[in-house]
Scaffold this motif. Structure first.
Motif, mmCIF file in Angstrom:
data_model
loop_
_atom_site.group_PDB
_atom_site.id
_atom_site.type_symbol
_atom_site.label_atom_id
_atom_site.label_comp_id
_atom_site.label_asym_id
_atom_site.label_seq_id
_atom_site.Cartn_x
_atom_site.Cartn_y
_atom_site.Cartn_z
ATOM 1 N N UNK A 54 11.931 -16.235 2.246
ATOM 2 C CA UNK A 54 12.066 -14.776 2.186
ATOM 3 C C UNK A 54 10.890 -14.177 1.437
ATOM 4 N N UNK A 55 10.545 -12.958 1.823
ATOM 5 C CA UNK A 55 9.556 -12.172 1.085
ATOM 6 C C UNK A 55 10.102 -10.754 0.952
ATOM 7 N N UNK A 56 10.267 -10.303 -0.263
ATOM 8 C CA UNK A 56 10.710 -8.936 -0.550
ATOM 9 C C UNK A 56 9.645 -8.254 -1.401
ATOM 10 N N UNK A 57 9.358 -7.002 -1.088
ATOM 11 C CA UNK A 57 8.427 -6.199 -1.886
ATOM 12 C C UNK A 57 9.237 -5.112 -2.579
ATOM 13 N N UNK A 58 9.183 -5.074 -3.903
ATOM 14 C CA UNK A 58 9.959 -4.105 -4.661
ATOM 15 C C UNK A 58 9.307 -2.740 -4.679
ATOM 16 N N UNK A 59 10.097 -1.726 -5.069
ATOM 17 C CA UNK A 59 9.547 -0.368 -5.181
ATOM 18 C C UNK A 59 8.449 -0.301 -6.244
ATOM 19 N N UNK A 60 8.481 -1.254 -7.197
ATOM 20 C CA UNK A 60 7.438 -1.329 -8.218
ATOM 21 C C UNK A 60 6.263 -2.183 -7.770
ATOM 22 N N UNK A 61 6.287 -2.636 -6.500
ATOM 23 C CA UNK A 61 5.242 -3.435 -5.866
ATOM 24 C C UNK A 61 5.154 -4.861 -6.406
ATOM 25 N N UNK A 62 6.196 -5.308 -7.091
ATOM 26 C CA UNK A 62 6.311 -6.737 -7.350
ATOM 27 C C UNK A 62 6.729 -7.427 -6.053
ATOM 28 N N UNK A 63 6.220 -8.630 -5.829
ATOM 29 C CA UNK A 63 6.551 -9.391 -4.628
ATOM 30 C C UNK A 63 7.450 -10.564 -5.019
ATOM 31 N N UNK A 67 0.817 -1.218 0.000
ATOM 32 C CA UNK A 67 0.000 0.000 0.000
ATOM 33 C C UNK A 67 0.846 1.261 0.000
ATOM 34 N N UNK A 68 2.180 1.083 -0.012
ATOM 35 C CA UNK A 68 3.109 2.215 -0.076
ATOM 36 C C UNK A 68 2.883 3.186 1.075
ATOM 37 N N UNK A 69 2.760 2.624 2.288
ATOM 38 C CA UNK A 69 2.447 3.447 3.452
ATOM 39 C C UNK A 69 3.685 4.011 4.135
ATOM 40 N N UNK A 70 4.875 3.637 3.664
ATOM 41 C CA UNK A 70 6.091 4.243 4.212
ATOM 42 C C UNK A 70 7.083 3.251 4.754
ATOM 43 N N UNK A 71 6.611 2.179 5.407
ATOM 44 C CA UNK A 71 7.530 1.184 5.964
ATOM 45 C C UNK A 71 8.063 0.295 4.850
ATOM 46 N N UNK A 72 9.298 -0.174 5.009
ATOM 47 C CA UNK A 72 9.872 -1.144 4.077
ATOM 48 C C UNK A 72 10.870 -2.005 4.828
ATOM 49 N N UNK A 73 10.837 -3.292 4.538
ATOM 50 C CA UNK A 73 11.796 -4.203 5.156
ATOM 51 C C UNK A 73 11.871 -5.475 4.326
#
Length: 246
Positions: free
Chosen positions: A56-65, A41-47
């Motif tokens: 592992x789970x990574x969420x990209x800046x382009x919102x690909x998971x 949701x691009x709410x500000x947190x990232x990890x």
């Protein structure tokens, strides 16, 4: 644009001071799922969410998971397709930490703190920037008297940067802000709290009114190649090993 979300999407998951939100922190599966939602949701947190080399789970800046596993997950892939999504196999996540060059590799060990004490012996007061996650920081005015107390309260694996002390001539600091671009303005309020904000050249006049009455201040560069601190290191774990990836 969606309206900004208070607390970077971490409300209800961590305390308001973000205690427990740091590199290496263990979270439950329900909290991990909410962190994925906050990132999507691009709410500000990232990890990066990682269970060693197992999952592992990574969420990209382009919102690909990007989901990594040490075993084939045929049922999960089939279920994902049933939901109308498009899973594709990859050899590695582009957000794997191992692909990044670290900016800081020095550990904040006893040698580092000895250098801090040496700086305090000549300067009496220095400014310590404690960056406990990539986009959030706390500042402390260190003195020989409060050094041990501040050190005890630092967040795990924090990036520590030592700067010259705040300048009591706040007007001079404001006048020296870059004519173009931005700076991180740090100031001590009348109540003794240390506050900071990123301010750009379109906001100087309004910002000067906001910090009126400040006891002291400084302006720090926002670009990494322009930052020249006195000291910089990252906190190791209790066993002395530096695992923080800055």
């Amino acid at each position: 644009m969606e309206p900004p979300v208070g607390g970077r999407g971490l409300g209800g998951l961590f305390p308001p001071d973000l205690a427990g939100y740091h590199d290496g922190a263990e979270v439950s599966l329900p909290v991990a799922l909410e962190l994925v939602r906050a990132m999507l949701r691009d709410q500000g947190a990232w990890c990066r969410l990682e269970a060693g080399d197992v999952f592992t789970v990574h969420v990209g800046w382009d919102q690909y998971v990007y989901v990594g596993s040490d075993r084939l997950c045929a049922d999960a892939v089939a279920r994902t397709r049933e939901l109308g999504l498009f899973p594709e196999p990859m050899t590695t996540s582009p957000y794997a930490a191992e692909l990044e060059e670290p900016d800081v590799t020095e550990a904040a060990d006893e040698g580092f703190w000895a250098r801090v004490r040496t700086a305090l012996a000549s300067r009496q007061t220095v400014l310590l920037e404690e960056r406990f996650v990539h986009n959030a920081a706390r500042f402390h005015r260190l003195t020989p008297e409060n050094l041990d107390a501040v050190r005890t309260g630092l967040g795990p694996r924090a990036l520590l940067t030592v700067w010259p002390d705040l300048n009591p001539d706040v007007g001079a600091v404001l006048a020296a802000l870059p004519e173009e671009g931005s700076a991180e303005f740090v100031w001590e309020a009348q109540d003794g709290t240390i506050r900071h904000a990123i301010v750009d050249d379109t906001e100087y006049q309004e910002f000067a009114a906001l910090v009126a009455g400040a006891r002291a201040a400084c302006a720090l560069p926002t670009y990494l190649d322009e930052r020249h601190p006195l000291l910089c290191a990252a906190l190791p774990d209790r066993d002395g090993v530096l695992r923080a990836r800055w």
